[in-house]
Scaffold this motif. Structure first.
Motif, short mmCIF file in Angstrom:
data_model
loop_
_atom_site.label_atom_id
_atom_site.label_comp_id
_atom_site.label_asym_id
_atom_site.label_seq_id
_atom_site.Cartn_x
_atom_site.Cartn_y
_atom_site.Cartn_z
N GLU A 131 0.86 -1.19 0.00
CA GLU A 131 0.00 0.00 0.00
C GLU A 131 0.89 1.22 0.00
O GLU A 131 2.03 1.18 0.48
N ARG A 132 0.36 2.31 -0.54
CA ARG A 132 1.05 3.59 -0.46
C ARG A 132 0.12 4.60 0.20
O ARG A 132 -1.05 4.69 -0.17
N LEU A 133 0.66 5.33 1.15
CA LEU A 133 -0.10 6.37 1.84
C LEU A 133 0.59 7.71 1.61
O LEU A 133 1.83 7.78 1.58
N SER A 134 -0.17 8.74 1.45
CA SER A 134 0.42 10.07 1.27
C SER A 134 -0.33 11.09 2.11
O SER A 134 -1.55 11.00 2.28
N TYR A 135 0.42 12.03 2.65
CA TYR A 135 -0.16 13.11 3.43
C TYR A 135 0.80 14.30 3.42
O TYR A 135 1.88 14.24 2.80
N VAL A 136 0.39 15.36 4.06
CA VAL A 136 1.17 16.60 4.06
C VAL A 136 1.50 16.98 5.49
O VAL A 136 0.67 16.84 6.39
N VAL A 137 2.73 17.43 5.70
CA VAL A 137 3.13 17.93 7.00
C VAL A 137 3.48 19.41 6.87
O VAL A 137 3.99 19.85 5.85
N SER A 138 3.20 20.14 7.92
CA SER A 138 3.54 21.56 7.99
C SER A 138 4.58 21.73 9.08
O SER A 138 4.25 21.70 10.27
N PRO A 139 5.84 21.87 8.69
CA PRO A 139 6.91 21.91 9.69
C PRO A 139 6.76 23.08 10.65
O PRO A 139 6.30 24.16 10.27
N ALA A 140 7.18 22.85 11.89
CA ALA A 140 7.23 23.95 12.85
C ALA A 140 8.23 24.98 12.35
O ALA A 140 9.28 24.64 11.81
N GLY A 141 7.90 26.24 12.51
CA GLY A 141 8.79 27.29 12.05
C GLY A 141 8.81 27.42 10.54
O GLY A 141 9.81 27.80 9.96
N SER A 142 7.68 27.09 9.89
CA SER A 142 7.65 27.15 8.43
C SER A 142 7.04 28.45 7.92
O SER A 142 6.52 28.51 6.82
N GLY A 143 7.12 29.47 8.71
CA GLY A 143 6.56 30.75 8.29
C GLY A 143 7.43 31.44 7.27
O GLY A 143 8.44 30.93 6.81
N ARG A 144 7.03 32.64 6.92
CA ARG A 144 7.74 33.41 5.89
C ARG A 144 9.21 33.57 6.26
O ARG A 144 9.57 33.91 7.39
N GLY A 145 10.08 33.29 5.29
CA GLY A 145 11.50 33.46 5.50
C GLY A 145 12.18 32.26 6.11
O GLY A 145 13.39 32.23 6.23
#
Length: 218
Positions: free
Chosen positions: A147-161
């Motif tokens: 099986e293949r699973l896919s998702y998205v993570v939003s890293p901490a400190g991923s703001g502008r710059g």
């Protein structure tokens, strides 16, 4: 133009398209043919394979990526390590561009997991509150993916710059537990010839190896 020179130019053009636009390898090679040859493609023309394109991509990133690419690669690898920690019970191994050093801002994190049941991974992600998409796998790949699973993570400190940038895709390729005995695909036999760290050239790396790579090369 000699056949070998044409292959190299096609590989270099495809590499640029991957780096700048995030094209997949097959798409990049098709576009490279169109850019360089247009309608003049000879049926006898041999297209570069993925390893040739990867070699040119590595050269391109070292030539034009500079400190920005090194920072991005380090952040992708650190994020991969965090994802692997959350999935540690499934023996995660990082593969692909994040491992071999050709990751760009368009690159997802690809992990191999080795499990008794793919459903255990699904349940684990649900318990973590992660929404994911499912692909049942199949195909002619050996060993065959469950099986293949896919998702998205939003890293901490991923703001502008931030060097970490925006959200990053994670793709889990899930295999039976005993598939770990099969040698990794895409190993590079002579890493020194391509200026690669031995771990980058291994084809896959567990969390400990990835942390060592981060400390020694980024």
């Amino acid at each position: 133009m000699a056949s070998s020179d044409l292959r190299t130019e096609l590989a270099a053009t495809a590499a640029r398209l991957i780096a700048e636009e995030g094209c997949e390898y097959a798409q990049a090679k098709r576009r490279a043919v169109n850019e360089l040859l247009g309608e003049a493609l000879d049926r006898r023309t041999t297209l570069p394979d993925n390893s040739e394109v990867e070699y040119e991509l590595r050269r391109y990133l070292k030539l034009f990526g500079g400190e920005q690419h090194r920072a991005l690669l380090k952040s992708r690898r650190e994020l991969a390590s965090e994802v692997m920690l959350a999935l540690r019970e499934f023996e995660p191994y990082v593969i692909g561009a994040v491992l071999n050093g050709t990751a760009t801002e368009h690159s997802d994190i690809h992990l191999h997991l080795y499990v008794d049941s793919a459903k255990d991974v699904e349940l684990h992600l649900m318990n973590l509150g992660i929404e994911f998409d499912v692909d049942d796998g199949g195909g002619d790949e050996r060993p065959q993916v469950l099986e293949r699973l896919s998702y998205v993570v939003s890293p901490a400190g991923s703001g502008r710059g931030s060097a970490r940038g925006a959200s990053v895709g994670v793709r889990l390729h899930i295999y039976p537990r005993d598939a770990i005995r099969i040698a990794a695909r895409h190993r590079r036999p002579n890493p020194a010839d391509e200026d690669m760290h031995p771990i980058e050239a291994a084809g896959r790396a567990n969390m400990e190896a990835l942390k060592k790579l981060i400390s020694e090369s980024c």
